[in-house]
Every structure is written in structure tokens, then in C-alpha cells.
Write a protein that holds these residues in place. Structure first.
Motif, mmCIF file in Angstrom:
data_model
loop_
_atom_site.group_PDB
_atom_site.id
_atom_site.type_symbol
_atom_site.label_atom_id
_atom_site.label_comp_id
_atom_site.label_asym_id
_atom_site.label_seq_id
_atom_site.Cartn_x
_atom_site.Cartn_y
_atom_site.Cartn_z
ATOM 1 N N PRO A 123 48.826 32.313 27.590
ATOM 2 C CA PRO A 123 47.907 32.853 26.573
ATOM 3 C C PRO A 123 46.439 32.769 26.988
ATOM 4 C CG PRO A 123 48.863 30.784 25.810
ATOM 5 C CD PRO A 123 49.581 31.161 27.075
ATOM 6 N N ILE A 124 46.065 31.744 27.747
ATOM 7 C CA ILE A 124 44.670 31.630 28.202
ATOM 8 C C ILE A 124 44.313 32.823 29.084
ATOM 9 C CG2 ILE A 124 43.102 30.295 29.671
ATOM 10 C CD1 ILE A 124 44.602 27.760 28.617
ATOM 11 N N THR A 125 45.210 33.158 30.002
ATOM 12 C CA THR A 125 44.958 34.297 30.894
ATOM 13 C C THR A 125 44.885 35.597 30.111
ATOM 14 O OG1 THR A 125 45.978 33.192 32.773
ATOM 15 C CG2 THR A 125 45.846 35.589 32.874
ATOM 16 N N LEU A 126 45.883 35.814 29.253
ATOM 17 C CA LEU A 126 45.948 37.077 28.503
ATOM 18 C C LEU A 126 44.809 37.222 27.494
ATOM 19 C CD1 LEU A 126 49.794 37.267 27.840
ATOM 20 C CD2 LEU A 126 48.468 38.619 29.483
ATOM 21 N N ALA A 127 44.493 36.163 26.774
ATOM 22 C CA ALA A 127 43.530 36.255 25.678
ATOM 23 C C ALA A 127 42.089 36.050 26.112
ATOM 24 C CB ALA A 127 43.880 35.233 24.593
ATOM 25 N N ILE A 128 41.863 35.277 27.157
ATOM 26 C CA ILE A 128 40.490 34.923 27.534
ATOM 27 C C ILE A 128 40.105 35.498 28.903
ATOM 28 C CG2 ILE A 128 38.876 33.018 27.962
ATOM 29 C CD1 ILE A 128 39.813 33.263 25.015
ATOM 30 N N ASP A 129 40.794 35.064 29.933
ATOM 31 C CA ASP A 129 40.381 35.397 31.302
ATOM 32 C C ASP A 129 40.346 36.903 31.568
ATOM 33 O OD1 ASP A 129 40.325 32.676 31.557
ATOM 34 O OD2 ASP A 129 42.006 32.530 32.937
ATOM 35 N N LEU A 130 41.352 37.609 31.098
ATOM 36 C CA LEU A 130 41.416 39.046 31.386
ATOM 37 C C LEU A 130 40.337 39.855 30.663
ATOM 38 C CD1 LEU A 130 45.228 39.785 31.655
ATOM 39 C CD2 LEU A 130 43.553 39.452 33.470
ATOM 40 N N GLN A 131 39.647 39.254 29.709
ATOM 41 C CA GLN A 131 38.540 39.958 29.056
ATOM 42 C C GLN A 131 37.423 40.270 30.054
ATOM 43 O OE1 GLN A 131 37.074 38.958 25.090
ATOM 44 N NE2 GLN A 131 38.793 37.533 24.869
ATOM 45 N N ALA A 132 37.371 39.511 31.142
ATOM 46 C CA ALA A 132 36.362 39.761 32.173
ATOM 47 C C ALA A 132 36.657 41.043 32.944
ATOM 48 C CB ALA A 132 36.284 38.580 33.139
ATOM 49 N N LEU A 133 37.894 41.531 32.872
ATOM 50 C CA LEU A 133 38.311 42.720 33.625
ATOM 51 C C LEU A 133 38.588 43.941 32.765
ATOM 52 C CD1 LEU A 133 40.955 41.692 36.319
ATOM 53 C CD2 LEU A 133 38.626 42.475 36.668
ATOM 54 N N LEU A 134 39.256 43.716 31.658
ATOM 55 C CA LEU A 134 39.760 44.824 30.847
ATOM 56 C C LEU A 134 38.708 45.328 29.862
ATOM 57 C CD1 LEU A 134 43.310 43.366 30.126
ATOM 58 C CD2 LEU A 134 42.673 45.073 31.848
ATOM 59 N N ASP B 34 29.545 38.225 32.286
ATOM 60 C CA ASP B 34 28.999 39.217 33.217
ATOM 61 C C ASP B 34 29.455 38.828 34.626
ATOM 62 O OD1 ASP B 34 27.546 41.316 34.268
ATOM 63 O OD2 ASP B 34 25.640 40.230 34.247
ATOM 64 N N PRO B 35 30.750 39.018 34.910
ATOM 65 C CA PRO B 35 31.306 38.485 36.154
ATOM 66 C C PRO B 35 30.801 39.198 37.398
ATOM 67 C CG PRO B 35 32.966 39.740 34.953
ATOM 68 C CD PRO B 35 31.749 39.702 34.089
ATOM 69 N N PRO B 36 30.416 38.398 38.398
ATOM 70 C CA PRO B 36 30.101 39.003 39.706
ATOM 71 C C PRO B 36 31.380 39.607 40.294
ATOM 72 C CG PRO B 36 29.650 36.612 39.695
ATOM 73 C CD PRO B 36 30.257 36.957 38.378
ATOM 74 N N ALA B 37 31.230 40.488 41.257
ATOM 75 C CA ALA B 37 32.384 41.183 41.850
ATOM 76 C C ALA B 37 33.408 40.201 42.410
ATOM 77 C CB ALA B 37 31.917 42.150 42.930
ATOM 78 N N TRP B 38 32.957 39.145 43.083
ATOM 79 C CA TRP B 38 33.892 38.185 43.660
ATOM 80 C C TRP B 38 34.699 37.470 42.571
ATOM 81 C CZ3 TRP B 38 33.394 33.136 42.214
ATOM 82 C CH2 TRP B 38 32.154 32.726 41.715
ATOM 83 N N PHE B 39 34.065 37.213 41.417
ATOM 84 C CA PHE B 39 34.762 36.562 40.308
ATOM 85 C C PHE B 39 35.796 37.515 39.703
ATOM 86 C CE2 PHE B 39 35.178 34.817 35.983
ATOM 87 C CZ PHE B 39 35.368 33.481 36.267
ATOM 88 N N LYS B 40 35.429 38.806 39.604
ATOM 89 C CA LYS B 40 36.388 39.809 39.130
ATOM 90 C C LYS B 40 37.601 39.878 40.058
ATOM 91 C CE LYS B 40 33.367 43.016 36.674
ATOM 92 N NZ LYS B 40 32.870 44.400 36.637
ATOM 93 N N ALA B 41 37.368 39.741 41.358
ATOM 94 C CA ALA B 41 38.477 39.754 42.321
ATOM 95 C C ALA B 41 39.415 38.575 42.075
ATOM 96 C CB ALA B 41 37.937 39.717 43.751
ATOM 97 N N PHE B 42 38.852 37.413 41.755
ATOM 98 C CA PHE B 42 39.686 36.245 41.455
ATOM 99 C C PHE B 42 40.484 36.457 40.173
ATOM 100 C CE2 PHE B 42 36.710 33.105 43.861
ATOM 101 C CZ PHE B 42 37.196 33.558 45.063
ATOM 102 N N ILE B 43 39.861 37.072 39.166
ATOM 103 C CA ILE B 43 40.565 37.357 37.906
ATOM 104 C C ILE B 43 41.671 38.387 38.153
ATOM 105 C CG2 ILE B 43 40.343 38.247 35.550
ATOM 106 C CD1 ILE B 43 39.020 35.562 35.817
ATOM 107 N N LEU B 44 41.400 39.359 39.001
ATOM 108 C CA LEU B 44 42.423 40.348 39.353
ATOM 109 C C LEU B 44 43.610 39.672 40.036
ATOM 110 C CD1 LEU B 44 43.128 43.373 39.311
ATOM 111 C CD2 LEU B 44 42.055 43.546 41.569
ATOM 112 N N CYS B 45 43.341 38.735 40.930
ATOM 113 C CA CYS B 45 44.419 37.956 41.554
ATOM 114 C C CYS B 45 45.191 37.168 40.504
ATOM 115 C CB CYS B 45 43.855 36.988 42.597
ATOM 116 S SG CYS B 45 43.298 37.767 44.110
ATOM 117 N N GLU B 46 44.470 36.618 39.538
ATOM 118 C CA GLU B 46 45.139 35.885 38.467
ATOM 119 C C GLU B 46 46.069 36.808 37.686
ATOM 120 O OE1 GLU B 46 44.057 33.013 34.642
ATOM 121 O OE2 GLU B 46 42.436 33.957 35.761
#
Length: 171
Positions: free
Chosen positions: A21-32, A59-71
Motif C-alpha cells: 500500500p505504501i508503494t501504490l498510495a504514496i510512492d507512485l504519486q511521484a510518477l503517475l 518534485d522528483p529529480p529524474a534520477w529519483f523518478k527512475a528509482f520509483i519506476l524501478c520500484e
């Protein structure tokens, strides 16, 4: 009496189960797109970012977005599998995937921790940590995502339950 191994497995189960739920509800907000999330979850993210001064999530930097995408693409499918394996207990088949997962996560969290410690956040759109105390508070949020995967890695490498080769070497 519950064995230490089962307590450890339940800890790992809890880590993976709560990560879903943390990934779906919180972390992915940086990407979606923001409109995929209800206002309550958007508000939770804004509260977290303001409370812990975490501009990376808003306001994620590109490298942080890449980590979230991997997640999202690599780790998220693994979470329910790992949760099941550790809930059931003694599943030696989880060893190799858990080693891959834990080394990957540890490798991605270290740059995040370094960014928190050393980055100048004064130009951030959203407030970032200014004092060492604020940096340490934010570090405390991310550090378990380094320590628990390292703990998983060590367990997979050295536990006789998950490393049958270790028992063979003793004979």
C-alpha cells in the motif's frame, strides 16, 4: 514458543506486506498523474512532504523518478511473492529473488541518503531540510529501506534455512 527464525520471517512479511500500500498510495504519486489519486491521498503526500521536508517526493529529480519506476516495475510485483514466502516460512526458493531484491534496493537507497545529507535544497520548489536535525529526520524515514534489505541479504546469505550450501560445508 516461537523461534527466532519465525520472528525474523514475520518481520520480513510485515515489511513486504506493508510496502504494497505504501508503494501504490504514496510512492507512485511521484510518477503517475495526480488525478489518479483521491484528494485524501494527495493531501497525505503533501502533509508528509511538508512535515519531513521531503521535496524529492513532490518534485522528483529524474534520477529519483527512475528509482520509483524501478520500484513500480521490478519491486512491486515481488512484494506479494515475498510476503507470501515469509508468511509461510522456510521457503528456500525465495533466496535468489530476495538477494536480487535486497542488493537492488540497497543500491538505490544509498544515493537517496547521500542526497538527503549533502544536497543544497535551498533552490527547491518545495521546502527541503535546512538543518542537520531536519536532514536526520528525513534520513530516519529512508534508512529502514536500507537496513531491512541488508538484513534480508544477510539472512539469505548466512541462514541455514535459506542457504542449504552452508549446511553442506559443515559436514
Amino acid at each position: 514458543m516461537v523461534s527466532c527464525r519465525r520472528l525474523l520471517e514475520w518481520s520480513f512479511f510485515f515489511y513486504f506486506f506493508t510496502h504494497i500500500p505504501i508503494t501504490l498510495a504514496i510512492d507512485l504519486q511521484a510518477l503517475l498523474p495526480k488525478d489518479l489519486y483521491p484528494p485524501a491521498l494527495q493531501g497525505l503526500l503533501k502533509w508528509y512532504a511538508a512535515r519531513f521536508k521531503d521535496p524529492m517526493i513532490m518534485d522528483p529529480p529524474a534520477w529519483f523518478k527512475a528509482f520509483i519506476l524501478c520500484e513500480a516495475l521490478l519491486q512491486m510485483p515481488f512484494f506479494p511473492v515475498a510476503a507470501y514466502a515469509f508468511y509461510k516460512g522456510g521457503c528456500s526458493w525465495i533466496r535468489t529473488p530476495a538477494i536480487i531484491y535486497s542488493t537492488h534496493v540497497a543500491t538505490t537507497v544509498i544515493p537517496i541518503l547521500a542526497h538527503i545529507l549533502f544536497n543544497d535544497f535551498s533552490a527547491s520548489t518545495y521546502p527541503g531540510p535546512k538543518t542537520m536535525s531536519e536532514r536526520l529526520s528525513l534520513l530516519a524515514i529512508y534508512t529502514p529501506y536500507l537496513l531491512i534489505p541488508v538484513w534480508i541479504l544477510l539472512t539469505m546469505l548466512f541462514s541455514e534455512t535459506y542457504n542449504p550450501d552452508k549446511e553442506k560445508k559443515r559436514r
